[in-house]
Design an enzyme around this catalytic site. Structure first.
Site, mmCIF file in Angstrom:
data_model
loop_
_atom_site.group_PDB
_atom_site.id
_atom_site.type_symbol
_atom_site.label_atom_id
_atom_site.label_comp_id
_atom_site.label_asym_id
_atom_site.label_seq_id
_atom_site.Cartn_x
_atom_site.Cartn_y
_atom_site.Cartn_z
ATOM 1 N N SER A 160 -90.898 -9.732 -13.490
ATOM 2 C CA SER A 160 -91.656 -9.988 -14.730
ATOM 3 C C SER A 160 -91.261 -9.036 -15.855
ATOM 4 C CB SER A 160 -93.154 -9.868 -14.477
ATOM 5 O OG SER A 160 -93.537 -10.752 -13.457
ATOM 6 N N HIS A 202 -88.503 -10.285 -18.046
ATOM 7 C CA HIS A 202 -88.812 -11.246 -19.120
ATOM 8 C C HIS A 202 -89.002 -10.523 -20.456
ATOM 9 C CE1 HIS A 202 -88.963 -14.939 -16.966
ATOM 10 N NE2 HIS A 202 -89.937 -14.580 -16.162
ATOM 11 N N HIS A 239 -95.163 -2.336 -14.197
ATOM 12 C CA HIS A 239 -96.554 -2.795 -14.042
ATOM 13 C C HIS A 239 -96.960 -2.902 -12.577
ATOM 14 C CE1 HIS A 239 -94.231 -6.433 -13.458
ATOM 15 N NE2 HIS A 239 -95.239 -6.861 -12.749
ATOM 16 N N CYS A 256 -98.643 -5.749 -7.391
ATOM 17 C CA CYS A 256 -98.192 -6.991 -8.047
ATOM 18 C C CYS A 256 -97.719 -8.022 -7.036
ATOM 19 C CB CYS A 256 -97.114 -6.729 -9.097
ATOM 20 S SG CYS A 256 -96.536 -8.271 -9.868
HETATM 21 ZN ZN LIG Z 1 -94.904 -8.065 -11.213
#
Ligand SMILES: [Zn+2]
Ligand SMILES: [Zn+2]
Length: 367
Positions: A40, A43, A59, A166
């Protein structure tokens, strides 16, 4: 402290010395023990999704609390914690419905790049650097809101805890919380990266049968077998939907999960479910992507397609449970981790991820 900063999309991250202010009221300063290299973030690096710059990315993390601001009640210095990229206030409309992943608090952190009081704790030479989703764990230390930490037992490896922050929560949660897959249901997982393999672990845990996994990379399909896949499909050489029907007596699966963020793969995952089945989209697609499915199939076959964000998690309940399952040997989270890098090698870690060389790697930022 050192941190990896994104100054401009499509430029490498710069690892440099930043000033980190101490925690203010309701905030917690955490020494980062491990930070997952999640797709992610890419991105944002690639400009597929907008973000305030410059910012410290990362994150998916876990660490040890070093200092707490006034009024903090959930943790004390020395506590080990998972960092949440969707912190929750606990009392808004969505929190009270048991859907804290949709809480306004996370949306505010994401859109401002600040902490809850509207300011940043990160600076370089007096210039403000932004936070990322209230986590910014590609750094030796970070300051986060107390609503963004979940305390965990100190004997759990921090790299395992980071992944729960995550990939593991997203994948296992999609199976257990969003889709609520029952034992014996037929499952398809499209994409065998960190999130896809976590869907596979979740499907194996609840006793799904068969568990079919599709990917374009042979080594990832082999890995999927180690995590509980019963069948694999190389989607580059076989028509995915046809292969899935063949493996399920012509019918299709009861539940499918798309863990790539590709509208095309989501459409295939929708077609691959049998009538009455549910396709769950888990992967994050680039901004503005549109999904095309057969509207007749949706109605005549009473299929369901739904999104799952952060495994529809209630983190304070789910994360301790996932770690309990890990400690009992029922959720082999540690086996997701194929490489460890120092913070300086963050760009190399992303190169390896994009090349399909690793399921998950972690950055170990050091002291
Ligand atoms: Zn993630
Ligand atoms: Zn809330």
């Amino acid at each position: 402290m050192r941190a990896a900063v994104l100054y401009e999309a499509r430029q490498p991250l710069r690892v440099e010395e930043l000033e980190l202010d101490g925690p203010r009221d309701g905030e917690v300063l955490v020494r980062v023990g491990a930070a997952g290299v999640c797709h992610s973030d890419y991105h944002f690096m690639n400009g597929d999704l907008p973000i305030g710059l410059p910012c410290v990315l990362g994150h998916e993390g876990a660490g040890v609390v070093e200092e707490v601001g006034r009024g903090v009640t959930v943790v004390r210095p020395g506590d080990h914690v998972v960092l949440l990229f969707r912190p929750n206030c606990g009392h808004c409309e969505f929190c009270s419905q048991g859907r804290p992943a949709l809480c306004w608090m996370a949306a505010q952190l994401r859109s401002t790049g600040h902490l809850l009081d509207g300011t940043s704790r990160l600076r370089r030479g007096g210039a403000e650097i932004k936070h990322f989703l209230g986590v910014s764990c590609f750094a030796e230390r970070t300051v986060v809101p107390e609503q963004g930490v979940v305390p965990i037992p100190a004997d759990v490896p921090l790299e395992v805890a980071a992944l729960v922050g995550c990939a593991v929560m997203t994948g296992v949660g999609a199976v257990m919380n969003t889709a609520r897959v029952p034992p014996g249901a037929a499952v398809l997982v499209v994409g065998a990266g960190g999130v896809g393999l976590s869907c596979v672990m979740g499907a194996a845990l609840v006793g799904a049968q068969p568990v079919i996994v599709a990917d374009l990379v042979d080594s990832k399909l082999e890995t999927a077998m180690d995590f509980g896949a019963t069948h694999v499909v190389h989607a580059g050489t076989r028509d995915l939907v046809e292969a899935v029907r063949e493996l399920t007596g012509g019918e299709g699966v009861d539940f499918s999960f798309e863990a790539i963020g590709s509208p095309r793969a989501m459409a295939q995952a929708f077609r691959a479910v049998r009538q009455g089945g549910t396709a769950t989209a888990v992967g994050i697609a680039p901004l503005g992507s549109e999904l095309s499915i057969d509207a007749g199939e949706l109605v005549y076959q009473e299929k369901t397609i739904r999104g799952s964000y952060y495994g529809s998690t209630r983190p304070q309940t789910d994360m301790p449970r996932l770690l309990r399952l890990y400690r009992a040997g029922k959720l082999p989270i540690d086996r997701l981790i194929s490489r460890r890098y120092p913070l300086e090698q963050v760009n190399e870690a992303y190169r390896a991820l994009l090349a399909g060389e690793v399921a998950r790697s972690v950055l170990v930022p050091g002291p």
